[in-house]
Write a protein that holds these residues in place. Structure first.
Motif, PDB file in Angstrom:
ATOM      1  N   ILE A 101       0.842  -1.203   0.000  1.00  0.00           N
ATOM      2  CA  ILE A 101       0.000   0.000   0.000  1.00  0.00           C
ATOM      3  C   ILE A 101       0.869   1.242   0.000  1.00  0.00           C
ATOM      4  N   LEU A 102       1.924   1.216   0.819  1.00  0.00           N
ATOM      5  CA  LEU A 102       2.757   2.405   0.911  1.00  0.00           C
ATOM      6  C   LEU A 102       3.449   2.710  -0.413  1.00  0.00           C
ATOM      7  N   ARG A 103       3.777   1.681  -1.153  1.00  0.00           N
ATOM      8  CA  ARG A 103       4.459   1.917  -2.432  1.00  0.00           C
ATOM      9  C   ARG A 103       3.543   2.703  -3.372  1.00  0.00           C
ATOM     10  N   ASP A 104       2.246   2.275  -3.430  1.00  0.00           N
ATOM     11  CA  ASP A 104       1.315   2.996  -4.299  1.00  0.00           C
ATOM     12  C   ASP A 104       1.067   4.400  -3.776  1.00  0.00           C
ATOM     13  N   LEU A 105       0.965   4.524  -2.440  1.00  0.00           N
ATOM     14  CA  LEU A 105       0.704   5.855  -1.885  1.00  0.00           C
ATOM     15  C   LEU A 105       1.870   6.785  -2.153  1.00  0.00           C
ATOM     16  N   ARG A 106       3.075   6.230  -2.053  1.00  0.00           N
ATOM     17  CA  ARG A 106       4.243   7.061  -2.325  1.00  0.00           C
ATOM     18  C   ARG A 106       4.245   7.511  -3.780  1.00  0.00           C
TER      19      ARG A 106
END
Lengths: 227, 302
Positions: A52-57
Motif C-alpha cells: 500500500i505504501l508503495r502505491d501511496l508514495r
C-alpha cells in the motif's frame, strides 16, 4: 583428419569457464552461479503495508509534480488512475450538502460531478489523439486527473471560507482562490500535454483543457451551502 | 550526331496547365481525383471565388487529403481524417462564418473538401455551457437585492441546453442532407454537398451565438433583441449563401420553402433559448415597501 578439423574450431574453448558474476538474462541458471534467487522475494511475499505504501508514495510523488510543474516526464511514464479517482471522489463529496431547498434547481449531484470529470477527460483525450497526439490514452487521463489537485484544494478553502459567512467579502476571496487554482491547473496540464502535439495544433488541444477546468471552476465557485 | 528531328531524342512536354489552356474542354485523367477537377473548374468560371491568397498555402494539404484511404466507419482512422486541420484553418473558418460575403460560399471557400468535426463539436459544447452559465448569471443579477432569493447554480439547465443545441446542430443537417439528396435525384444539380460538409457549416454558423449569449447577461431588453437580429442575419446569411447553389435549379417554390425553413429553424433556436434561459419571471415582491406601492397603484388606477 576430418575429426581433427571438426574438433579444431572448438579447440580454443576447452579452458573457458563462465564467471559467476556475469548477469544472465531470462531463466538460464548458471550451474555454479550464486543462489541469489532465494534471497529476493517476489511482491507476493512482502507485507501488505509495503504494497500500500508503495502505491501511496507513487501517488504522493505525482501530487508534488503537479504542485511544482516542470517539464518532467514522471507523470507520463508511470501513469496510474488512483490519484484522479481519489481527487474526483473528494471533490464530488465536498460539493454535496449545497443543494437549495428544492432538489430541482440545485447544484450538481455526486454522479453529475463524476460524469463531468471523467466524461470530459475522455473526450479531451480522444480529441488529442484524433488530432494526432503521441500521448497514450491512459497517460492523458492520468495527467488531466492529477491536475484537478489545485481545484480540490481551492474547494477545501472555499468551504472553510463559507463557514465564516457568505457575503461579498467571502465571494471575492473565493473568486480569487478559484481563479488562481484554475490558472494553476491549466498551466500544469498544458506543461505535460502540449509537448505531445505538433506546434501547428497546440492551441486546438489546449482550448478543450481550458474549457474543462473552467467548467469545474465554475461549479466550485457557484457552490452555495444550504443553511 | 543527333539532329533536331531525331525521333529518339528526349522531348520535354509542357505541363497540364498550358495544354489545357489550348483546349478548355479537355479532361485530364490523374490519380489525384480531388485536385485536378477543382483546378479545371477555375478556368471554366463556374465559381467566382477569391481564392488567390489562400490557395498557394493549401496545395500540400489538398494533395494529402486527396489520398485519404477509405477506412470503415467503426475504426479510429475513419474519424482521424476529420481532424486533419490546423489552428489557422479553424480561425479562418470561424471568421468566415462571422462575416458572410455574397458569393463566398462557405463550403467552397473555407472547407475545400476538408470538412472537420473539431469545429462543430467544440463550438456546440462551448455554446451549451455559455448558455447555461449566462442564464445562471442573468437570473442572479435579476433577483439581486431581493431578500427572499436564494442563489442556486441550476445545473439541470445544462442538460436541457445540451439537448437543444445538439439536436439542432446534428439532426437538422441530417434532414437537410436527406432532402437535398432527394431533390437532386429529380433535378440535375451540379452542386452536391456531403453530409459532413453540411454538418460543418451548421456547426460553424453557431459560433456567432457565443458572444451574443454572453451579451444577454446585461440587463437591457432592447440590446437582447438587437443582438438576436444581428446574429440571425449573419448566421442565416451564411446558411443561405451556402445552400442557395444547391437548390438553384429547382422549382422556385422549393427554393423559397427550403431557405425559409433554414432561417426559421435558426430563429426558433435563438428565440427559444432566450425565452427559456433568460426570461424575467418577476415574482411578487414580499417587502412591505413594494406592497404599499402596489396598493397606491391600484387606488390611483380605480
Amino acid at each position: 583428419m576430418a575429426e581433427e578439423e571438426a574438433s579444431r574450431p572448438f579447440a580454443g574453448l576447452s579452458d573457458v569457464s563462465i564467471p559467476e558474476d556475469i548477469p544472465v538474462e531470462g531463466d538460464i541458471s548458471v550451474p555454479m552461479g550464486a543462489n541469489k534467487r532465494d534471497d529476493e522475494y517476489s511482491t507476493l511475499d512482502e507485507p501488505v503495508k509495503e504494497t500500500i505504501l508503495r502505491d501511496l508514495r507513487a501517488v504522493g510523488n505525482k501530487f508534488i509534480h503537479v504542485l511544482y510543474p516542470k517539464r518532467s516526464s514522471a507523470l507520463l511514464r508511470d501513469w496510474d488512475l488512483w490519484g484522479p479517482l481519489l481527487l474526483c471522489v473528494t471533490l464530488a463529496l465536498l460539493l454535496q450538502g449545497g443543494a437549495a431547498d428544492s432538489d430541482d434547481q440545485g447544484g450538481p449531484q455526486f454522479a453529475e460531478v463524476f460524469v463531468v470529470i471523467w466524461f470530459g477527460s475522455i473526450i479531451i483525450t480522444l480529441n488529442s489523439k484524433l488530432l494526432g497526439g503521441t500521448i497514450s490514452f491512459f497517460q492523458s487521463l492520468c495527467v488531466l486527473g492529477y491536475c484537478i489537485l489545485p481545484l480540490t484544494v481551492a474547494m477545501i478553502v472555499c468551504r472553510i471560507v463559507l463557514v465564516g459567512g457568505s457575503g461579498t467579502v467571502s465571494f471575492v476571496v473565493r473568486l480569487l482562490v478559484v481563479t488562481a487554482s484554475f490558472g494553476w491547473s491549466t498551466f500544469a496540464s498544458t506543461a505535460f500535454l502540449a509537448d505531445s502535439q505538433p506546434s501547428n495544433r497546440k492551441a486546438l488541444v489546449v482550448y478543450p483543457v481550458f474549457l474543462f477546468y473552467f467548467i469545474i471552476s465554475w461549479i466550485i465557485l457557484t457552490f452555495s451551502p444550504s443553511h | 550526331m543527333a539532329s533536331k528531328n531525331d525521333p529518339f531524342q528526349f522531348q520535354e512536354f509542357d505541363d497540364d496547365g498550358s495544354l489545357l489552356g489550348a483546349n478548355r474542354d479537355a479532361v485530364t485523367i490523374s490519380i489525384d481525383n480531388d485536385v485536378i477537377p477543382e483546378r479545371q473548374k477555375k478556368p471554366a468560371g463556374l465559381y467566382h471565388v477569391d481564392e488567390d491568397e489562400d490557395f498557394s498555402g493549401d496545395d500540400k494539404t489538398e494533395l494529402l487529403s486527396g489520398q485519404r484511404q477509405n477506412a470503415p466507419f467503426w475504426t479510429f482512422e475513419y474519424y482521424q481524417k476529420f481532424f486533419d486541420i490546423e489552428t489557422h484553418h479553424v480561425k479562418e473558418r470561424i471568421i468566415g462564418s462571422l462575416l458572410p460575403w455574397p458569393g463566398k460560399n462557405f463550403i467552397q471557400v473555407y472547407l475545400r473538401k476538408n470538412p472537420d468535426l473539431y469545429g462543430p463539436i467544440w463550438i456546440c459544447i462551448t455554446l451549451v455551457f455559455a448558455i447555461a452559465i449566462s442564464g445562471n448569471l442573468f437570473n442572479f443579477l435579476v433577483h439581486l437585492g431581493r431578500p427572499d432569493y436564494k442563489y442556486t447554480p441550476e445545473f439541470r439547465k445544462v442538460s436541457i441546453a445540451a439537448t437543444a443545441i445538439f439536436s439542432y446542430a446534428w439532426l437538422v443537417p441530417l434532414g437537410l442532407w436527406g432532402f437535398l439528396l432527394w431533390r437532386s435525384r429529380k433535378t440535375l444539380n451540379l452542386v452536391s454537398y456531403s453530409f459532413m460538409e453540411i454538418l460543418c457549416v451548421y456547426g460553424y454558423s453557431l459560433s456567432i451565438y457565443i458572444p451574443v449569449v454572453i451579451l444577454w447577461i446585461l440587463p437591457f431588453e432592447w440590446l437582447r433583441w438587437c443582438s438576436i437580429l444581428v446574429a440571425l442575419c449573419l448566421s442565416g446569411s451564411v446558411l443561405v449563401i451556402t445552400f442557395l447553389p444547391a437548390v438553384r435549379d429547382d422549382h422556385p417554390r422549393v427554393i423559397v420553402a427550403t431557405m425559409t425553413t433554414v432561417v426559421v429553424l435558426n430563429l426558433l433556436l435563438a428565440v427559444g433559448c432566450k425565452a427559456y434561459f433568460f426570461s424575467k419571471s418577476v415574482e411578487p415582491d414580499h417587502s412591505p415597501a413594494a406592497a404599499v406601492v402596489s396598493v397606491i397603484k391600484t387606488t390611483i388606477s380605480t
